[in-house]
Structures are given as C-alpha cells and as structure tokens.
Design a protein around this motif. Structure first.
Motif, PDB file in Angstrom:
ATOM      1  N   ALA A  98       0.833  -1.206   0.000  1.00 24.59           N
ATOM      2  CA  ALA A  98       0.000   0.000   0.000  1.00 24.59           C
ATOM      3  C   ALA A  98       0.865   1.252   0.000  1.00 24.59           C
ATOM      4  O   ALA A  98       0.608   2.199  -0.751  1.00 24.59           O
ATOM      5  CB  ALA A  98      -0.928  -0.006   1.210  1.00 24.59           C
ATOM      6  N   HIS A  99       1.911   1.241   0.821  1.00 26.41           N
ATOM      7  CA  HIS A  99       2.791   2.413   0.898  1.00 26.41           C
ATOM      8  C   HIS A  99       3.518   2.641  -0.422  1.00 26.41           C
ATOM      9  O   HIS A  99       3.669   3.780  -0.877  1.00 26.41           O
ATOM     10  CB  HIS A  99       3.799   2.226   2.031  1.00 26.41           C
ATOM     11  CG  HIS A  99       4.636   3.429   2.299  1.00 26.41           C
ATOM     12  ND1 HIS A  99       5.809   3.691   1.615  1.00 26.41           N
ATOM     13  CD2 HIS A  99       4.468   4.460   3.171  1.00 26.41           C
ATOM     14  CE1 HIS A  99       6.331   4.803   2.067  1.00 26.41           C
ATOM     15  NE2 HIS A  99       5.541   5.302   3.002  1.00 26.41           N
ATOM     16  N   SER A 100       3.961   1.551  -1.043  1.00 26.86           N
ATOM     17  CA  SER A 100       4.753   1.683  -2.272  1.00 26.86           C
ATOM     18  C   SER A 100       3.930   2.153  -3.462  1.00 26.86           C
ATOM     19  O   SER A 100       4.489   2.660  -4.440  1.00 26.86           O
ATOM     20  CB  SER A 100       5.408   0.341  -2.621  1.00 26.86           C
ATOM     21  OG  SER A 100       4.444  -0.606  -3.040  1.00 26.86           O
ATOM     22  N   THR A 101       2.600   1.992  -3.392  1.00 29.66           N
ATOM     23  CA  THR A 101       1.758   2.375  -4.527  1.00 29.66           C
ATOM     24  C   THR A 101       1.010   3.680  -4.314  1.00 29.66           C
ATOM     25  O   THR A 101       0.252   4.098  -5.201  1.00 29.66           O
ATOM     26  CB  THR A 101       0.732   1.254  -4.818  1.00 29.66           C
ATOM     27  OG1 THR A 101      -0.028   0.976  -3.635  1.00 29.66           O
ATOM     28  CG2 THR A 101       1.435  -0.018  -5.270  1.00 29.66           C
ATOM     29  N   LEU A 102       1.181   4.327  -3.170  1.00 26.52           N
ATOM     30  CA  LEU A 102       0.521   5.609  -2.950  1.00 26.52           C
ATOM     31  C   LEU A 102       1.064   6.651  -3.911  1.00 26.52           C
ATOM     32  O   LEU A 102       2.272   6.803  -4.069  1.00 26.52           O
ATOM     33  CB  LEU A 102       0.732   6.076  -1.509  1.00 26.52           C
ATOM     34  CG  LEU A 102      -0.079   5.371  -0.431  1.00 26.52           C
ATOM     35  CD1 LEU A 102       0.321   5.884   0.944  1.00 26.52           C
ATOM     36  CD2 LEU A 102      -1.578   5.574  -0.650  1.00 26.52           C
ATOM     37  N   LYS A 103       0.157   7.364  -4.533  1.00 26.92           N
ATOM     38  CA  LYS A 103       0.561   8.408  -5.470  1.00 26.92           C
ATOM     39  C   LYS A 103      -0.571   9.409  -5.578  1.00 26.92           C
ATOM     40  O   LYS A 103      -1.671   9.183  -5.096  1.00 26.92           O
ATOM     41  CB  LYS A 103       0.883   7.813  -6.842  1.00 26.92           C
ATOM     42  CG  LYS A 103      -0.252   7.008  -7.453  1.00 26.92           C
ATOM     43  CD  LYS A 103       0.207   6.325  -8.720  1.00 26.92           C
ATOM     44  CE  LYS A 103      -0.919   5.508  -9.356  1.00 26.92           C
ATOM     45  NZ  LYS A 103      -1.385   4.415  -8.477  1.00 26.92           N
ATOM     46  N   GLY A 104      -0.276  10.517  -6.216  1.00 27.35           N
ATOM     47  CA  GLY A 104      -1.319  11.514  -6.415  1.00 27.35           C
ATOM     48  C   GLY A 104      -1.329  12.563  -5.327  1.00 27.35           C
ATOM     49  O   GLY A 104      -0.520  12.547  -4.396  1.00 27.35           O
ATOM     50  N   PRO A 105      -2.276  13.497  -5.416  1.00 23.94           N
ATOM     51  CA  PRO A 105      -2.352  14.609  -4.457  1.00 23.94           C
ATOM     52  C   PRO A 105      -2.603  14.126  -3.038  1.00 23.94           C
ATOM     53  O   PRO A 105      -3.271  13.126  -2.814  1.00 23.94           O
ATOM     54  CB  PRO A 105      -3.553  15.436  -4.966  1.00 23.94           C
ATOM     55  CG  PRO A 105      -3.848  14.935  -6.327  1.00 23.94           C
ATOM     56  CD  PRO A 105      -3.329  13.549  -6.421  1.00 23.94           C
ATOM     57  N   LYS A 106      -2.056  14.864  -2.083  1.00 25.84           N
ATOM     58  CA  LYS A 106      -2.194  14.485  -0.683  1.00 25.84           C
ATOM     59  C   LYS A 106      -3.653  14.473  -0.221  1.00 25.84           C
ATOM     60  O   LYS A 106      -4.018  13.704   0.662  1.00 25.84           O
ATOM     61  CB  LYS A 106      -1.403  15.464   0.191  1.00 25.84           C
ATOM     62  CG  LYS A 106       0.084  15.143   0.281  1.00 25.84           C
ATOM     63  CD  LYS A 106       0.308  13.870   1.090  1.00 25.84           C
ATOM     64  CE  LYS A 106       1.788  13.511   1.176  1.00 25.84           C
ATOM     65  NZ  LYS A 106       2.562  14.474   1.946  1.00 25.84           N
ATOM     66  N   GLU A 107      -4.499  15.299  -0.840  1.00 24.20           N
ATOM     67  CA  GLU A 107      -5.891  15.334  -0.392  1.00 24.20           C
ATOM     68  C   GLU A 107      -6.642  14.042  -0.731  1.00 24.20           C
ATOM     69  O   GLU A 107      -7.705  13.781  -0.180  1.00 24.20           O
ATOM     70  CB  GLU A 107      -6.636  16.536  -1.002  1.00 24.20           C
ATOM     71  CG  GLU A 107      -6.681  16.561  -2.515  1.00 24.20           C
ATOM     72  CD  GLU A 107      -5.517  17.349  -3.114  1.00 24.20           C
ATOM     73  OE1 GLU A 107      -5.637  17.774  -4.275  1.00 24.20           O
ATOM     74  OE2 GLU A 107      -4.517  17.544  -2.403  1.00 24.20           O
ATOM     75  N   ASN A 108      -6.107  13.226  -1.645  1.00 25.66           N
ATOM     76  CA  ASN A 108      -6.755  11.969  -2.017  1.00 25.66           C
ATOM     77  C   ASN A 108      -6.148  10.757  -1.336  1.00 25.66           C
ATOM     78  O   ASN A 108      -6.631   9.641  -1.518  1.00 25.66           O
ATOM     79  CB  ASN A 108      -6.670  11.765  -3.537  1.00 25.66           C
ATOM     80  CG  ASN A 108      -7.460  12.817  -4.302  1.00 25.66           C
ATOM     81  OD1 ASN A 108      -8.413  13.371  -3.778  1.00 25.66           O
ATOM     82  ND2 ASN A 108      -7.040  13.088  -5.523  1.00 25.66           N
ATOM     83  N   VAL A 109      -5.088  10.958  -0.557  1.00 23.20           N
ATOM     84  CA  VAL A 109      -4.362   9.825  -0.024  1.00 23.20           C
ATOM     85  C   VAL A 109      -5.204   9.031   0.982  1.00 23.20           C
ATOM     86  O   VAL A 109      -5.059   7.810   1.096  1.00 23.20           O
ATOM     87  CB  VAL A 109      -3.027  10.284   0.611  1.00 23.20           C
ATOM     88  CG1 VAL A 109      -3.255  11.018   1.925  1.00 23.20           C
ATOM     89  CG2 VAL A 109      -2.093   9.106   0.815  1.00 23.20           C
ATOM     90  N   GLY A 110      -6.099   9.708   1.689  1.00 23.17           N
ATOM     91  CA  GLY A 110      -6.941   9.006   2.654  1.00 23.17           C
ATOM     92  C   GLY A 110      -7.846   7.992   1.983  1.00 23.17           C
ATOM     93  O   GLY A 110      -7.956   6.839   2.426  1.00 23.17           O
ATOM     94  N   LEU A 111      -8.494   8.398   0.893  1.00 27.75           N
ATOM     95  CA  LEU A 111      -9.382   7.510   0.157  1.00 27.75           C
ATOM     96  C   LEU A 111      -8.596   6.383  -0.503  1.00 27.75           C
ATOM     97  O   LEU A 111      -9.025   5.233  -0.525  1.00 27.75           O
ATOM     98  CB  LEU A 111     -10.153   8.309  -0.895  1.00 27.75           C
ATOM     99  CG  LEU A 111     -11.401   7.644  -1.485  1.00 27.75           C
ATOM    100  CD1 LEU A 111     -12.418   7.332  -0.393  1.00 27.75           C
ATOM    101  CD2 LEU A 111     -12.006   8.525  -2.556  1.00 27.75           C
ATOM    102  N   GLU A 112      -7.430   6.726  -1.030  1.00 28.54           N
ATOM    103  CA  GLU A 112      -6.589   5.729  -1.693  1.00 28.54           C
ATOM    104  C   GLU A 112      -6.114   4.662  -0.705  1.00 28.54           C
ATOM    105  O   GLU A 112      -6.083   3.477  -1.027  1.00 28.54           O
ATOM    106  CB  GLU A 112      -5.387   6.432  -2.334  1.00 28.54           C
ATOM    107  CG  GLU A 112      -4.572   5.554  -3.240  1.00 28.54           C
ATOM    108  CD  GLU A 112      -3.453   6.313  -3.932  1.00 28.54           C
ATOM    109  OE1 GLU A 112      -2.580   5.666  -4.522  1.00 28.54           O
ATOM    110  OE2 GLU A 112      -3.452   7.561  -3.857  1.00 28.54           O
TER     111      GLU A 112
END
Length: 239
Positions: A98-112
């Motif tokens: 999960a950590h290695s695939t997090l990407k995109g704007p910080k405001e979307n990280v919770g949903l991701e």
C-alpha cells in the motif's frame, strides 16, 4: 417448509477455497501472472512479497478443513500455529505494498489508502475471531471463512473489469457488481444458518463491517483522523 437447522459443512470448506484460488489466479492473471510470460513483469519486490504470502494463506485455508475431514488433527494444529507467523507477514506485505503504490495529491491519499486497509480490517476481524475461539470449532471455522471471503473482492473486481470493461480502466459498475456478490454470499450464509445457536453472529458482523467500509469508500465519508493518519503514513520512509 421449515428452515433447515443444518450447520454449514465446515470440514468441506477447503474444497470451496480451491475455487477461491482459481478466482485469485483468474483475477490477477492479466495484471500479474500473464506478464511473466510476455516479458513485461516489472513489479517491485513488494508485489512479489504480497503475492507469495497471499497464495500461501489460501493454501492454508484449503488444507486445514481437509485435514480435519481426514482426521489429521495434529498436522492441522501445526499448520494453525504456523499462521501465527504467516498472518503478521501478510499484514506487513499489505502495508508495504500500500505504501509503495501511494501516489497523487495528498488530499486523495486518505481515500486511496482506505482501499487496502478496509480489507486488512475485515481480515483482522475474521482471523481474530478464529484465534479467539480456536477451541470452539463452530465459531473458529466461521472466522476462518471470513478471513477467506475478504480475498474475493480484490480478485473478483479485477476479473469483472477485465472480462466486461477491458478498455475502461475502472468501471463503477464492475465494482458494484463485486460488492453485491460479496453481500449476496454473506446474506446467503446468514439465511442458511439462521437457526444455529452457536456462532451465527459472525457473518452478520462481517456484513455490517462491509457496509461500513464500502459506505466510506462510495460516499467518501470522512472518518475522523483518517486523513491525517494517511498523510502521516504516506510520509513514512517505508518503501
């Protein structure tokens, strides 16, 4: 017609988990397994680490009830004790992936981050029930079934998208079809064993958890503190 008082055939569940293995292979075939044959497999270590322990877990789910059916209780207990090492490694594999695939704007990280962590939550509840009630076979077996059911969604959604929405990337209809399939399975189990006196609370609890985690995802409900936790988690130097 009187409702059946028959208990679920727990000692036959290993054969059903063979179907789960087939589903996992089919669901992840285009995006993972097939790439080893066409030379495009460029996955990180975290993918392989997770796949290895996920497949190992399914193999254990298959073996354990079959061993009970064959009255090989000592081997069943030994494999059960092995899960004390395998399950933490599954947790670690999901967290690292999960950590290695997090990407995109910080405001979307919770949903991701909610997507893998919701599965981790239900897996933890199912396995926790199985271990807490390891001496009460009816409850223990239900907990293990829940710890297997949680693997259906990641595989089935990929299979549906591949078969029916191959060019969409992601289709809400495919995800909703997957969710409804999982709900139908749980409701079917609840109805089948509604006359049982021991352990019938496990599947309603699981259905309630699924309704909660999917509501958060679909309606983008803000869970207090989750966004801050997700941002903190994303910034950790894990991968």
């Amino acid at each position: 017609m009187k409702p059946s008082k028959r208990a679920l055939p727990f000692d036959s569940s290993g054969y059903y988990f063979l179907g789960l293995l087939a589903l996992a292979i089919a669901g992840f075939w285009p995006s993972y397994f097939a790439k080893f044959f066409d030379g495009t497999a460029d996955f990180s270590f975290y993918f392989h680490f997770h796949v290895f322990f996920a497949v190992l877990w399914i193999a254990m789910l298959i073996a354990q009830p079959i061993l009970i059916r064959q009255k090989k209780f000592e081997l069943h207990r030994k494999i059960g004790k092995l899960s004390y090492f395998v399950v933490p490694l599954i947790f670690i594999s999901i967290i690292l992936l999960a950590h290695s695939t997090l990407k995109g704007p910080k405001e979307n990280v919770g949903l991701e981050l909610w997507i893998p962590f919701k599965d981790l939550l239900i897996f933890a509840v199912g396995y926790g029930i199985a271990i807490r009630y390891r001496k009460a076979m009816a409850i223990h077996a239900r907990g293990m079934i829940v710890a297997g059911i949680v693997l259906i969604e990641p595989a089935l959604v990929r299979l549906i998208l591949y078969l029916f929405f191959p060019d969409a990337g992601f289709a809400p209809e495919g995800y909703m079809g997957t969710i409804l399939t999982v709900y139908a399975l749980l409701i079917g189990l609840i109805v089948y064993e509604r006359k049982q006196k021991v352990g019938r609370w496990v599947f309603p609890l699981t259905l309630g958890l699924y309704l909660f985690v999917h509501s958060v995802l679909i309606f983008q409900i803000r869970v207090p503190g989750w966004q801050a936790f997700a941002a903190w988690f994303a910034d950790l130097p894990l991968t």
